[in-house]
Design an enzyme around this catalytic site. Structure first.
Site, PDB file in Angstrom:
ATOM      1  N   GLU A 110      -6.501   3.680 -11.501  1.00  0.00           N
ATOM      2  CA  GLU A 110      -5.491   2.713 -11.040  1.00  0.00           C
ATOM      3  C   GLU A 110      -4.475   2.411 -12.132  1.00  0.00           C
ATOM      4  OE1 GLU A 110      -5.647   2.568  -8.079  1.00  0.00           O
ATOM      5  OE2 GLU A 110      -7.745   2.762  -7.518  1.00  0.00           O
ATOM      6  N   GLY A 156     -12.185  -5.449  -4.229  1.00  0.00           N
ATOM      7  CA  GLY A 156     -11.341  -4.344  -3.768  1.00  0.00           C
ATOM      8  C   GLY A 156     -10.665  -4.709  -2.464  1.00  0.00           C
TER       9      GLY A 156
HETATM   10  C1  BEZ Z   1      -8.224  -2.122  -4.579  1.00  0.00           C
HETATM   11  O1  BEZ Z   1      -8.610  -1.490  -3.615  1.00  0.00           O
HETATM   12  O2  BEZ Z   1      -8.678  -3.222  -4.864  1.00  0.00           O
HETATM   13  C2  BEZ Z   1      -7.199  -1.567  -5.450  1.00  0.00           C
HETATM   14  C3  BEZ Z   1      -5.992  -1.278  -4.919  1.00  0.00           C
HETATM   15  C4  BEZ Z   1      -5.032  -0.780  -5.737  1.00  0.00           C
HETATM   16  C5  BEZ Z   1      -5.296  -0.566  -7.066  1.00  0.00           C
HETATM   17  C6  BEZ Z   1      -6.514  -0.888  -7.579  1.00  0.00           C
HETATM   18  C7  BEZ Z   1      -7.468  -1.403  -6.766  1.00  0.00           C
END
Ligand code: BEZ
Length: 194
Positions: A103, A29
């Site tokens: 997401e 993340g």
């Molecule tokens: C993340 O924090 O890794 C993340 C950011 C945007 C979309 C999905 C995951």
């Protein structure tokens, strides 16, 4: 430019089979996942990935903006020599159904090497919004991005909250990110609607 990938990526992500048969998978993340873990996980460790850099270049139609007035959120851009710091979560495969929905606005799950702070590494997955997705906004100066964030809000709240939570989470990790901290400084000088 034609957007080749639909803004809703749930179906494409469900076909991602790189870790089929695994009982648990590491997920890296680098954005809201650093500070908002609204899913069960087996383990959580500060980590990094190489050759990618974090940028506020993705549009948000469903969290920090609307389809008519998208906000700006982070994605990863390929850059030789770059290191992106974040948080890795060891999760069971069912958790991806929740994350694919959370997401869904252009992010695809891609295999990646995740390096932990002790130098060890594991293969895992990361969500990346590529430049050919329909919600992609692309490059802008840090000042323009701050102005865009200041006037944006969506179902998950003000875009400014997303930026500030991310900047604070990176400080807590002890990881400086010049792009994020510069936007934060510009944003602090703006009134919410500018
Ligand atoms: C993340 O924090 O890794 C993340 C950011 C945007 C979309 C999905 C995951």
């Amino acid at each position: 430019m034609t957007a080749h990938i639909t803004a809703n990526t749930i179906t494409i992500n469900q076909q991602m089979d790189a870790f089929d048969g695994h009982h648990s998978v590491w997920l890296f993340g680098y954005g809201s996942l650093i500070y908002k873990a609204d899913f069960p996980y087996l383990e959580r460790r500060p980590a990094s990935i190489s050759a990618w850099t974090r940028r506020f270049w993705q549009g948000s139609h469903d969290h920090r903006g609307t389809p008519e007035a998208p906000g700006r959120v982070v994605t990863l851009i390929e850059q030789a020599g770059a290191v992106c710091h974040g948080m890795a979560y060891l999760i069971t495969p069912e958790v991806f159904a929740h994350l694919d929905h959370r997401e869904k606005n252009g992010y695809l799950r891609l295999p990646i090497t995740i390096t932990f702070n002790d130098g060890s590494d594991k293969q895992g997955l990361v969500y990346i919004a590529m430049p050919d997705n329909a919600a992609y906004l692309g490059a802008a100066s840090e000042q323009e991005i701050a102005r865009h964030i200041a006037r944006s809000a969506g179902p998950s709240g003000p875009n400014a909250d997303y930026l500030n939570l991310l900047a604070n989470a990176l400080r807590e990790l002890g990881q400086a990110d010049a792009h994020i901290f510069e936007i934060e400084q510009h944003l602090a000088l703006l009134a919410p609607s500018e």
